[in-house]
Motif scaffolding. Structure first.
Motif, PDB file in Angstrom:
ATOM      1  N   ASP A  16       0.856  -1.180   0.000  1.00 57.31           N
ATOM      2  CA  ASP A  16       0.000   0.000   0.000  1.00 57.31           C
ATOM      3  C   ASP A  16       0.893   1.232   0.000  1.00 57.31           C
ATOM      4  O   ASP A  16       1.723   1.404   0.890  1.00 57.31           O
ATOM      5  N   VAL A  17       0.762   2.067  -1.014  1.00 56.34           N
ATOM      6  CA  VAL A  17       1.602   3.256  -1.108  1.00 56.34           C
ATOM      7  C   VAL A  17       0.756   4.501  -1.348  1.00 56.34           C
ATOM      8  O   VAL A  17      -0.350   4.422  -1.876  1.00 56.34           O
ATOM      9  N   VAL A  18       1.303   5.626  -1.000  1.00 58.19           N
ATOM     10  CA  VAL A  18       0.680   6.920  -1.233  1.00 58.19           C
ATOM     11  C   VAL A  18       1.084   7.389  -2.628  1.00 58.19           C
ATOM     12  O   VAL A  18       2.234   7.235  -3.038  1.00 58.19           O
ATOM     13  N   ILE A  19       0.144   7.966  -3.361  1.00 56.73           N
ATOM     14  CA  ILE A  19       0.451   8.532  -4.670  1.00 56.73           C
ATOM     15  C   ILE A  19       0.908   9.962  -4.463  1.00 56.73           C
ATOM     16  O   ILE A  19       0.240  10.750  -3.789  1.00 56.73           O
ATOM     17  N   THR A  20       2.061  10.300  -5.042  1.00 56.09           N
ATOM     18  CA  THR A  20       2.606  11.648  -4.932  1.00 56.09           C
ATOM     19  C   THR A  20       2.983  12.168  -6.311  1.00 56.09           C
ATOM     20  O   THR A  20       3.041  11.409  -7.277  1.00 56.09           O
ATOM     21  N   GLY A  21       3.265  13.444  -6.387  1.00 53.19           N
ATOM     22  CA  GLY A  21       3.726  14.022  -7.636  1.00 53.19           C
ATOM     23  C   GLY A  21       5.190  13.723  -7.880  1.00 53.19           C
ATOM     24  O   GLY A  21       5.577  13.203  -8.924  1.00 53.19           O
ATOM     25  N   MET A  22       6.038  14.015  -6.885  1.00 52.13           N
ATOM     26  CA  MET A  22       7.486  13.902  -7.070  1.00 52.13           C
ATOM     27  C   MET A  22       8.188  12.999  -6.065  1.00 52.13           C
ATOM     28  O   MET A  22       9.273  12.518  -6.328  1.00 52.13           O
ATOM     29  N   ASP A  23       7.619  12.768  -4.919  1.00 50.45           N
ATOM     30  CA  ASP A  23       8.283  12.038  -3.835  1.00 50.45           C
ATOM     31  C   ASP A  23       8.223  10.534  -4.069  1.00 50.45           C
ATOM     32  O   ASP A  23       7.153   9.942  -4.076  1.00 50.45           O
ATOM     33  N   ALA A  24       9.391   9.905  -4.265  1.00 52.02           N
ATOM     34  CA  ALA A  24       9.446   8.459  -4.482  1.00 52.02           C
ATOM     35  C   ALA A  24       9.463   7.698  -3.167  1.00 52.02           C
ATOM     36  O   ALA A  24       9.357   6.478  -3.154  1.00 52.02           O
ATOM     37  N   GLY A  25       9.608   8.403  -2.057  1.00 52.53           N
ATOM     38  CA  GLY A  25       9.630   7.749  -0.753  1.00 52.53           C
ATOM     39  C   GLY A  25      10.960   7.073  -0.480  1.00 52.53           C
ATOM     40  O   GLY A  25      11.983   7.385  -1.078  1.00 52.53           O
TER      41      GLY A  25
END
Length: 123
Positions: A16-25
């Protein structure tokens, strides 16, 4: 009772991951980076379509962002707009709750006749 779909041992784990614009985590906190998908997948496919020899060679490209949270991130918008500008493309935000077209569809419109383009053969 839970209805789990059986997976093969060769299947990777679902994360489960968060969708972001630029942050790959990070490895401990991975995120789904939209910029990478656009740059490495979608933009490349569009370049093939509108570039020399492409099915829509010479067409003007206008991407329509849907104003979801990650699409409004400042760094993401800056990167997308700069990339599009370098290619002669446009990135336009879509009005919230008022889509002109499904952002997942490829919409191709006949060229503007006032610019000397012909629509002959366009179906």
């Amino acid at each position: 009772k839970r209805n789990h779909k059986k997976r093969r041992k060769s299947d990777g784990p679902y994360i489960d991951v968060v969708i972001t614009g630029m942050d790959a985590g990070t490895a401990d906190n991975p995120k789904f980076q939209l910029w990478r998908v656009l740059k490495e997948c979608i933009f490349r496919e569009v370049e093939d379509l509108v570039g020399p020899g492409g099915k829509y060679a010479g067409y003007k490209v206008i991407f329509q962002g849907d104003n979801a949270g990650p699409h409004r991130e400042e760094r993401f918008l800056r990167a997308v707009k700069e990339y599009c500008r370098e290619k002669g493309w446009h990135w336009e935000p879509q009005a919230p709750q008022m889509p002109h077209a499904n952002v997942l569809d490829l919409s191709v419109f006949p060229a503007n006749l006032s610019e000397g383009h012909s629509t002959e053969g366009i179906k």
